[in-house]
Design a protein around this motif. Structure first.
Motif, short mmCIF file in Angstrom:
data_model
loop_
_atom_site.label_atom_id
_atom_site.label_comp_id
_atom_site.label_asym_id
_atom_site.label_seq_id
_atom_site.Cartn_x
_atom_site.Cartn_y
_atom_site.Cartn_z
N THR A 14 -8.02 -11.37 -18.47
CA THR A 14 -9.09 -11.45 -19.09
C THR A 14 -9.93 -10.29 -18.92
O THR A 14 -10.24 -9.22 -19.79
N LEU A 17 -7.84 -7.08 -20.38
CA LEU A 17 -8.09 -7.03 -22.00
C LEU A 17 -9.34 -6.77 -22.41
O LEU A 17 -9.59 -6.19 -23.64
N PRO A 21 -8.00 -3.81 -24.98
CA PRO A 21 -7.77 -4.81 -26.00
C PRO A 21 -6.46 -4.54 -26.74
O PRO A 21 -5.67 -5.33 -27.26
N SER A 24 -3.04 -6.73 -25.61
CA SER A 24 -3.23 -7.96 -26.23
C SER A 24 -1.78 -8.82 -26.20
O SER A 24 -1.96 -10.01 -25.61
N ASN A 25 -1.09 -8.35 -26.96
CA ASN A 25 0.20 -8.96 -27.08
C ASN A 25 1.19 -9.21 -25.63
O ASN A 25 1.64 -10.13 -25.63
N ASN A 28 -2.17 -11.34 -23.17
CA ASN A 28 -2.32 -12.69 -23.65
C ASN A 28 -1.50 -13.98 -23.18
O ASN A 28 -1.86 -14.95 -22.88
N ARG A 31 -2.77 -15.29 -20.08
CA ARG A 31 -4.07 -16.08 -20.24
C ARG A 31 -3.40 -17.60 -20.63
O ARG A 31 -4.31 -18.67 -20.20
N VAL A 32 -2.63 -17.44 -21.62
CA VAL A 32 -2.28 -18.59 -22.30
C VAL A 32 -1.88 -19.79 -21.16
O VAL A 32 -1.99 -20.77 -20.92
N PHE A 47 -7.19 -18.55 -26.53
CA PHE A 47 -6.40 -17.49 -26.34
C PHE A 47 -4.98 -17.68 -27.27
O PHE A 47 -4.47 -16.54 -27.60
N GLN A 51 -2.88 -14.87 -30.72
CA GLN A 51 -1.28 -14.83 -30.38
C GLN A 51 -0.69 -14.71 -31.73
O GLN A 51 -0.55 -15.63 -32.62
N VAL A 59 3.78 -19.21 -24.63
CA VAL A 59 3.07 -19.44 -25.91
C VAL A 59 3.42 -20.73 -26.52
O VAL A 59 2.53 -21.52 -26.81
#
Length: 102
Positions: A14, A17, A21, A24-25, A28, A31-32, A47, A51, A59
């Motif tokens: 977090t 990001l 930012p 992110s791909n 993230n 985070r998921v 989160f 995505q 994910v």
């Protein structure tokens, strides 16, 4: 994540990001994964929103508990009618019990 420190990984991801930012791909999914390991369903839902690809294992697995939660809400809503009706009659516990066990 390899050290089984999901909370720490979530904090780092977090923070990263917030600074970058555009990553992110790549970040993230961490985070998921952290959110579903920590049973943080609100965080998981948040989160998963940005995505775009679901070809990532973390994910894809993260989407499963949210699907189950949605289905459980539907089932609970469907059961409320019969349970409410059964609760107003004599022997409410026995009558309602059959609706729960279906």
């Amino acid at each position: 994540m390899g050290l089984d420190q999901s909370s720490t990984a979530l904090t780092y991801a977090t923070g990263l990001l917030n600074e970058r930012p555009e990553w992110s791909n790549e970040i993230n999914p961490f985070r998921v994964e952290s959110a579903w390991k920590l049973a943080d369903w609100d965080g998981l839902s948040e989160f998963l929103k940005p995505q775009t690809s679901s070809d990532n294992w973390e994910v894809a697995v993260g989407k499963i508990p949210l699907s189950v939660e949605e289905k459980c809400k539907i089932v609970r809503t469907q059961q409320m009618g019969p349970l409410s009706a059964a609760s107003m009659e004599n022997g409410a516990y026995q009558r309602g019990y059959s609706h729960v066990l279906r």
